[in-house]
Design an enzyme around this catalytic site. Structure first.
Site, PDB file in Angstrom:
ATOM      1  N   HIS A 515      40.663  54.338  34.055  1.00 20.92           N
ATOM      2  CA  HIS A 515      40.686  52.898  34.338  1.00 20.92           C
ATOM      3  C   HIS A 515      41.195  52.600  35.753  1.00 20.92           C
ATOM      4  O   HIS A 515      41.049  51.476  36.239  1.00 20.92           O
ATOM      5  CB  HIS A 515      41.553  52.163  33.308  1.00 20.92           C
ATOM      6  CG  HIS A 515      41.009  50.820  32.924  1.00 20.92           C
ATOM      7  ND1 HIS A 515      40.401  49.976  33.822  1.00 20.92           N
ATOM      8  CD2 HIS A 515      40.956  50.180  31.723  1.00 20.92           C
ATOM      9  CE1 HIS A 515      40.027  48.867  33.213  1.00 20.92           C
ATOM     10  NE2 HIS A 515      40.335  48.973  31.932  1.00 20.92           N
ATOM     11  N   ASP A 519      36.280  50.188  35.889  1.00 20.40           N
ATOM     12  CA  ASP A 519      36.597  49.079  34.994  1.00 20.40           C
ATOM     13  C   ASP A 519      35.637  49.062  33.809  1.00 20.40           C
ATOM     14  O   ASP A 519      34.568  49.687  33.839  1.00 20.40           O
ATOM     15  CB  ASP A 519      36.522  47.745  35.741  1.00 20.40           C
ATOM     16  CG  ASP A 519      37.613  47.624  36.798  1.00 20.40           C
ATOM     17  OD1 ASP A 519      38.726  48.146  36.556  1.00 20.40           O
ATOM     18  OD2 ASP A 519      37.357  47.031  37.863  1.00 20.40           O
TER      19      ASP A 519
END
Length: 542
Positions: A515, A519
């Site tokens: 992450h 995204d």
């Protein structure tokens, strides 16, 4: 206290290296496992990993510069620490570690005299445990191909050494006689520890052995050296005894005749649980060689042997400790670092495989052509990465690294664990080229013959457990990649098409992403593009 990092020996023949790129700058915080730089050796450009924590205080070799092995590369220590003495004295007095050694030597010198110093006799070569991969910290001797007393020439293979990634043959660069062996078969030793000594026959090397194989200028020697020759003699006879023992074992087969097999064939057979007596040799005088083991199809009883060995009598508890291999240790460290350092998340998608199955059937009808579903997935991933460069990245504390090249790693299960050979420039290859490349590298991986260069540089990874009937699963990211794709089995089930329930073929894909670089929306868009390519294979040819 500051730690000196020298130019590493990243291959068995490396004498100097070129710093292709620094991935850290002076002042950066360094954690154990961080990649410091990319170093070009005589064989490949490899990532060089830090084994220390602290702040990068000094860089001694700039990008593009060439330096011999063991020359000051960098210094890591506490922020603000004074390292001027190290920098100014790196040529003659490399670091505090050496200073500490000198202090110990001064204390020892009160018990000895200069006349007792050890020198390396003329023609004698001390060989230490080589660093055969960029992450190797110690090695295990799988097989000695020579024994004490054997004559060796430049180019002869001395031993097979198990690293954290593969079992590699170690080549001799000298001529002479094996005078001493310091690490026996099955034993593990750190890099740079005494491995063997080669020199003129009859040379007394007991003092070198007692001194740990130090090949530098004269070093103090303990006065009590009378027992050293006995120790060296005893050590020298151990390998010979082991060879005799091996011969004894190999003489028993169904016809009570001797089994002739190469050391590598014996090692592979042992790893696979194959009885050499069941294998027909194609080498000279019927000698069993590597390809005989690779081409041998074990009988069903071989499969049953490990299970039978673990069966205990009712009511009896039984446990067995099996030493972790270098590969198993490396996998544990790498995946542990990935799982506990990267904030990952997973996205799932179901893909219609009807068109892919029809296309594969047509392609494989062409003579001498073979394409698997996994090859189609790898090709689709490469093309999707071109459209979504954010997924083709690596994370560092200071920067996100965008890779213009696409190198897809393909996870391969081997006896000891997992290897990830890399298909370089995957986006520029056809389906058949990808298929041939995957089969070649997978074969090398299973036989522990992958080179470090063939396992370096991936920008994305594919892991496929569909052949084991696994519907879906989550993989751990193969750092420094930003993502890994988990491929499940193709399942036949009812699906809705044009408002009608029909029989369809579907496959689940799971994208696990870091992450910090990828995204959720980016990962979802990547999967949508990937789905389009797989469901419509003709688009991969357009």
């Amino acid at each position: 206290m500051a730690t000196i990092i020298n130019m590493p020996r990243l291959s068995d023949t490396m004498e100097e290296g070129v710093v292709a790129k620094w991935l850290k700058s002076v002042g950066d915080k360094i954690e154990e496992g961080d990649i410091l730089a990319e170093i070009e050796t005589d064989k490949a450009t490899m990532e060089f990993e830090s084994f220390h924590e602290g702040t990068l205080l000094y860089i001694g070799i700039q990008e593009g510069e060439t330096s011999p092995v063991d020359v000051l590369l960098a210094v890591i220590g506490e922020e603000g620490e004074d390292i001027s003495a190290i920098i100014n004295g790196d040529e003659s007095e490399p670091a505090k570690e050496k200073a500490t050694t000198e202090e110990v030597k001064e204390e020892t010198s009160t018990e000895t005299t200069a006349s007792n110093s050890v020198t390396i006799p003329e023609g004698v070569q001390v060989i230490t445990m080589p660093r055969l991969s960029d992450t190797m910290t110690d090695g295990t001797i799988a097989t000695w191909l020579k024994k004490v007393g054997d004559e060796v020439s430049e180019g002869d293979m001395l031993a097979e050494i198990e690293t954290d990634k593969a079992t590699m043959e170690f080549e001799c660069f000298y001529e002479g006689t094996i005078l001493y062996i310091g690490v026996q078969e099955g034993e593990t030793a750190p890099v740079d520890s005494l491995l063997t000594i080669i020199g003129p026959a009859g040379t007394d090397v007991s003092a070198i052995v007692a001194n740990g194989g130090a090949a530098s200028a004269p070093t103090e020697e303990k006065p009590a050296t009378a027992k050293a020759p006995e120790k060296a003699e005893a050590a020298a006879t151990k390998p010979a005894a082991k060879v005799e023992e091996t011969k004894t074992v190999s003489t028993s087969n169904t016809s009570n005749g001797r089994i002739f097999a190469s050391p590598l064939a014996k090692k592979i057979a042992s790893d696979k649980g194959i009885n050499l007596a069941d294998v027909s040799g194609s080498g000279e005088n019927g000698r069993i060689i590597k390809k005989d083991i690779e081409n041998y199809t074990p009988a069903a009883k071989v499969e049953a042997t490990p299970a039978a060995a673990n069966v205990a009598a009712a009511g009896v508890e039984n446990s067995e400790e099996v030493k972790n291999s270098q590969m198993r240790k490396a996998i544990a460290k790498s995946l542990g670092n990935s799982k506990f350092s990267a904030p990952d998340f997973s996205l799932n998608i179901e893909v219609d495989m009807d068109n892919a199955m029809a296309s594969r059937k047509i392609i494989n009808a062409i003579p001498d052509t073979k394409v698997s579903f996994n090859d189609m997935v790898v090709k689709a991933c490469a093309m999707a990465l071109k459209k979504h460069p954010q997924v083709n990245t690596s994370w560092s504390e200071a920067n996100t690294i965008y890779h213009s090249h696409i190198h897809v790693g393909v996870a391969v299960a081997v006896d000891d664990g997992l290897l990830v050979p890399v298909i370089k420039h995957t986006d520029g290859l056809s389906l058949t080229q990808i298929g041939a490349g995957v089969r070649d590298l997978a074969g090398k991986a299973r036989n522990k013959k992958l080179t470090p260069a063939e396992m370096q540089g991936s920008t994305f990874t594919v892991s496929n457990l569909g052949m084991f009937g696994i519907g879906s699963f989550n993989s751990i990211i193969n750092q420094p990649n930003s993502a890994i794709l988990s491929v499940g089995a193709i399942v036949q089930k009812p699906v809705v098409k044009d408002g009608q329930i029909v029989v369809g073929n579907t496959m689940n894909l799971t994208l696990t992403s870091d992450h910090r670089t990828v995204d959720g929306a980016v990962g979802a868009q990547f999967l949508q593009t990937l789905k389009t390519f797989i469901e419509n294979p003709v688009t991969m040819l357009a």
